[in-house]
Write an enzyme that holds these catalytic residues in place. Structure first.
Site, PDB file in Angstrom:
ATOM      1  N   SER A  31      61.552  41.379  30.555  1.00 42.59           N
ATOM      2  CA  SER A  31      61.142  41.932  31.744  1.00 42.59           C
ATOM      3  C   SER A  31      59.719  40.889  30.602  1.00 42.59           C
ATOM      4  O   SER A  31      58.713  41.674  31.072  1.00 42.59           O
ATOM      5  CB  SER A  31      60.789  42.853  32.238  1.00 42.59           C
ATOM      6  N   ASN A 118      62.588  55.396  29.912  1.00 45.07           N
ATOM      7  CA  ASN A 118      62.123  55.144  31.110  1.00 45.07           C
ATOM      8  C   ASN A 118      60.793  56.237  31.203  1.00 45.07           C
ATOM      9  O   ASN A 118      59.680  55.688  31.912  1.00 45.07           O
ATOM     10  CB  ASN A 118      63.035  56.355  31.424  1.00 45.07           C
ATOM     11  N   THR A 163      27.141  41.664  66.783  1.00 45.15           N
ATOM     12  CA  THR A 163      28.507  42.192  67.204  1.00 45.15           C
ATOM     13  C   THR A 163      28.640  41.284  67.877  1.00 45.15           C
ATOM     14  O   THR A 163      28.524  40.268  68.535  1.00 45.15           O
ATOM     15  CB  THR A 163      28.426  43.834  67.686  1.00 45.15           C
ATOM     16  N   HIS A 164      30.637  41.198  67.897  1.00 44.08           N
ATOM     17  CA  HIS A 164      31.277  40.048  68.454  1.00 44.08           C
ATOM     18  C   HIS A 164      30.801  39.145  68.017  1.00 44.08           C
ATOM     19  O   HIS A 164      31.572  37.877  68.218  1.00 44.08           O
ATOM     20  CB  HIS A 164      31.110  40.485  69.787  1.00 44.08           C
ATOM     21  N   SER A 285      33.810  17.021  47.981  1.00 47.63           N
ATOM     22  CA  SER A 285      34.506  16.649  48.545  1.00 47.63           C
ATOM     23  C   SER A 285      35.159  15.497  47.919  1.00 47.63           C
ATOM     24  O   SER A 285      34.415  14.524  47.253  1.00 47.63           O
ATOM     25  CB  SER A 285      34.394  17.071  49.745  1.00 47.63           C
ATOM     26  N   ASN A 293      30.329  22.885  49.717  1.00 48.57           N
ATOM     27  CA  ASN A 293      31.565  23.317  49.755  1.00 48.57           C
ATOM     28  C   ASN A 293      31.808  24.860  49.671  1.00 48.57           C
ATOM     29  O   ASN A 293      32.094  24.411  48.282  1.00 48.57           O
ATOM     30  CB  ASN A 293      32.982  23.007  50.030  1.00 48.57           C
ATOM     31  N   GLU A 298      35.101  31.413  50.042  1.00 48.47           N
ATOM     32  CA  GLU A 298      36.916  31.480  50.315  1.00 48.47           C
ATOM     33  C   GLU A 298      37.488  31.719  49.752  1.00 48.47           C
ATOM     34  O   GLU A 298      38.382  32.299  50.440  1.00 48.47           O
ATOM     35  CB  GLU A 298      37.000  29.602  50.742  1.00 48.47           C
ATOM     36  N   TYR A 325      65.497  57.041  37.601  1.00 49.52           N
ATOM     37  CA  TYR A 325      64.789  56.028  37.195  1.00 49.52           C
ATOM     38  C   TYR A 325      65.656  55.404  36.966  1.00 49.52           C
ATOM     39  O   TYR A 325      66.881  55.177  37.298  1.00 49.52           O
ATOM     40  CB  TYR A 325      64.501  55.697  35.650  1.00 49.52           C
ATOM     41  N   GLN A 330      61.234  48.259  36.723  1.00 48.38           N
ATOM     42  CA  GLN A 330      60.882  47.200  36.045  1.00 48.38           C
ATOM     43  C   GLN A 330      60.091  45.917  36.874  1.00 48.38           C
ATOM     44  O   GLN A 330      58.844  45.600  36.651  1.00 48.38           O
ATOM     45  CB  GLN A 330      61.824  46.600  35.455  1.00 48.38           C
ATOM     46  N   LYS A 333      55.183  45.917  38.300  1.00 48.97           N
ATOM     47  CA  LYS A 333      54.450  45.023  36.693  1.00 48.97           C
ATOM     48  C   LYS A 333      54.271  43.778  37.113  1.00 48.97           C
ATOM     49  O   LYS A 333      52.704  43.628  37.173  1.00 48.97           O
ATOM     50  CB  LYS A 333      55.031  45.584  35.167  1.00 48.97           C
TER      51      LYS A 333
HETATM   52  N1  ARG Z   1      61.457  47.575  30.852  1.00 49.92           N
HETATM   53  C1  ARG Z   1      62.372  48.570  31.617  1.00 49.92           C
HETATM   54  C2  ARG Z   1      60.683  48.689  32.686  1.00 49.92           C
HETATM   55  O1  ARG Z   1      60.039  48.529  32.602  1.00 49.92           O
HETATM   56  C3  ARG Z   1      61.474  50.088  30.763  1.00 49.92           C
HETATM   57  C4  ARG Z   1      62.834  50.870  31.026  1.00 49.92           C
HETATM   58  C5  ARG Z   1      64.140  50.519  30.989  1.00 49.92           C
HETATM   59  N2  ARG Z   1      64.985  51.470  30.642  1.00 49.92           N
HETATM   60  C6  ARG Z   1      66.732  51.498  31.139  1.00 49.92           C
HETATM   61  N3  ARG Z   1      67.171  52.230  30.895  1.00 49.92           N
HETATM   62  N4  ARG Z   1      67.247  49.983  31.399  1.00 49.92           N
HETATM   63  O2  ARG Z   1      60.921  49.786  33.544  1.00 49.92           O
END
Ligand code: ARG
Length: 466
Positions: A31, A118, A163-164, A285, A293, A298, A325, A330, A333
């Site tokens: 991640s 966690n 209205t409408h 355009s 525009n 928009e 957890y 994950q 995010k």
């Molecule tokens: N990258 C994980 C998250 O964003 C962190 C926690 C991961 N914990 C684990 N035991 N794999 O939530």
């Protein structure tokens, strides 16, 4: 170094593994690309955690000093763009920890005492969301200030209220814009409420069950400026309801922005011609040379959809997830970051668009001059002379139908003709047939009358300076 794992693995958890992780799995489960933006929050949390470990005698003061200096050094490296980010280390937490151990040696490995990723990632998200709520509040306030200034400048500018999407009754532009001011005020209040539940610290929950070390999370919470702790460690690591709430607030801001955006798009069309946007906030355009525009407006209308997607995505992620957890969390995010970024930039650009747009007072006044917008006032005239409102409505409706059949305004009807619809009609009714008079008569609380708009402006000023 945490390299005793399978075949020289860098992974801190390498101990129980004999074989290397498949590269596709590393890529699929990592991640870092998303969560590295949490590095400040992660280091802030680690600094507070390390100091607490020393205060509690869990690590020595010298070890804590080395950890603190190492983390500060890492922060400098990241800021300078010199940090060696390694995707094989999964996430921001393990990247920073591995670098710390590289820098200060095995004592860096003590930072993770009495902590799990966690509760660490839950902490980072709390710190991040708290900041984002404050950033949203600041931007909402900026947009409110722009609405307030335009409203102040247009207390005497009339336009049709709809209205409408049909012309309904005349209102002032100040009144119309203040409607948005108060929507964004409630958005700020909702965020402040969500902030109260974000202001709880999960660190100390460990992996899920707490820790056997004599930690003092209350002092960590204090150092990090949290109002309190979670009561339950499983709850602390498992839920993301504070993120859901914040995304809901963001989604509703998106709704409000989309309505403002849509009205600006309509008003910029020559059919309305109520607003002239600055060249810097419109585009042309590639084929039609005459086009200007309203693309910003928009996208204000469109961007909300992304936030809805994130909100529904996060709800779906949490639904039926067993405690505590799970790596599913994950995935909060990318959704959250994208949605909050989208709303923040939309608020900024909406503010600038409004500040630089000019309202075409003449065009609005001309549209408001359509005296069918005063039919309610005509009915009210009869009702205030004792006619039941339903009877007054019916009689006025007939008058409108007659005028419409001739293609003429209401004021072109002769008093004698009006009398045939209702005996309470007299010459006096012609005096009420101006949009200014209609607006001035709307003196009820909340109305578009000058007294109410003045009170709204005063309230708005107080809220802006609160
Ligand atoms: N990258 C994980 C998250 O964003 C962190 C926690 C991961 N914990 C684990 N035991 N794999 O939530």
């Amino acid at each position: 170094m945490p390299s005793e794992g399978g075949k020289g693995s860098l992974k801190p958890w390498g101990g129980r593994f004999a074989a290397e992780t498949d590269p596709l799995v590393v890529e699929y489960t990592g991640s870092l690309g998303t969560d590295r933006r949490l590095w400040r929050h992660d280091i802030m949390g680690s600094l507070a955690h390390a100091r607490m470990l020393a205060r509690q005698g869990i690590i020595s003061p010298e070890e804590a000093d080395a950890i603190v200096r190492g983390l500060e050094d890492i922060a400098r490296e990241i800021e300078a763009g010199e940090f060696p980010w390694r995707t094989e280390l999964e996430d921001v937490h393990m990247n920073i920890e591995a670098r710390l151990i590289e820098k200060i040696g095995p004592s860096g490995g003590k930072l993770h005492t009495a902590r799990s990723r966690n509760d660490q990632v839950a902490l980072d998200m709390h710190l991040y969301i708290r900041e984002e709520i404050d950033a949203l509040d600041q931007r909402l306030k900026g947009l409110q200030a722009a609405l307030f200034e335009k409203a102040r400048a247009h207390t005497a500018s009339l336009l049709p209220g709809y209205t409408h999407l049909q012309r309904a009754q005349p209102v002032t532009l100040a009144h119309h814009l203040l409607a948005y001011f108060f929507m964004f005020q409630r958005d700020r209040e909702r965020l402040a409420d969500a902030r109260r539940r974000t202001d709880m610290m999960p660190l100390g929950a460990g992996a899920l069950a707490g820790t056997s070390f004599p930690i003092d999370p209350v002092s960590v919470a204090k150092e990090l400026g949290f109002g309190g702790l979670y009561a339950n460690s499983m709850d602390a690591v498992a839920d993301r309801d504070f993120v859901v709430e914040t995304l809901f607030c963001a989604a509703l801001i998106g709704v409000h922005l989309s309505r403002l955006g849509e009205e600006l798009v309509l008003w910029a069309a020559s059919e309305f011609g109520f607003v002239e946007m600055d060249d810097a906030y419109t585009t042309g355009s590639s084929i039609m040379p005459q086009k200007k525009n309203p693309v910003v407006a928009e996208l204000l209308r469109a961007r909300a959809s992304r936030v809805f997607g994130a909100l529904v995505g996060l709800l779906t992620l949490l639904k039926a997830l067993p405690l505590a957890y799970n790596l599913d969390l994950q995935e909060d995010k990318p959704l959250t970051f994208d949605a909050l970024d989208a709303v923040k930039v939309s608020l900024e650009i909406a503010t600038a668009l409004l500040e630089t747009s000019k309202f075409r007072v003449d065009r609005m006044r001309a549209a408001a001059a359509d005296d069918y917008l005063l039919a309610t006032d005509m009915a009210d005239y009869l009702a205030s002379r004792g006619a039941p409102f339903r009877e007054a409505h019916l009689a006025t409706g007939k008058a409108v139908a007659l005028a419409a059949s001739r293609g003429l305004p209401l004021r072109a009807l002769a008093p004698a003709e009006l009398k045939t619809f209702h005996p309470a009609f007299d010459e006096g009714v012609l005096e009420i047939l101006s949009p200014e008079a209609a607006v001035n008569r709307r003196s009820s609380p909340m109305g578009t009358g000058p007294g109410s708009v003045k009170a709204q402006l005063e309230l708005a000023r107080r809220l802006l300076h609160a």
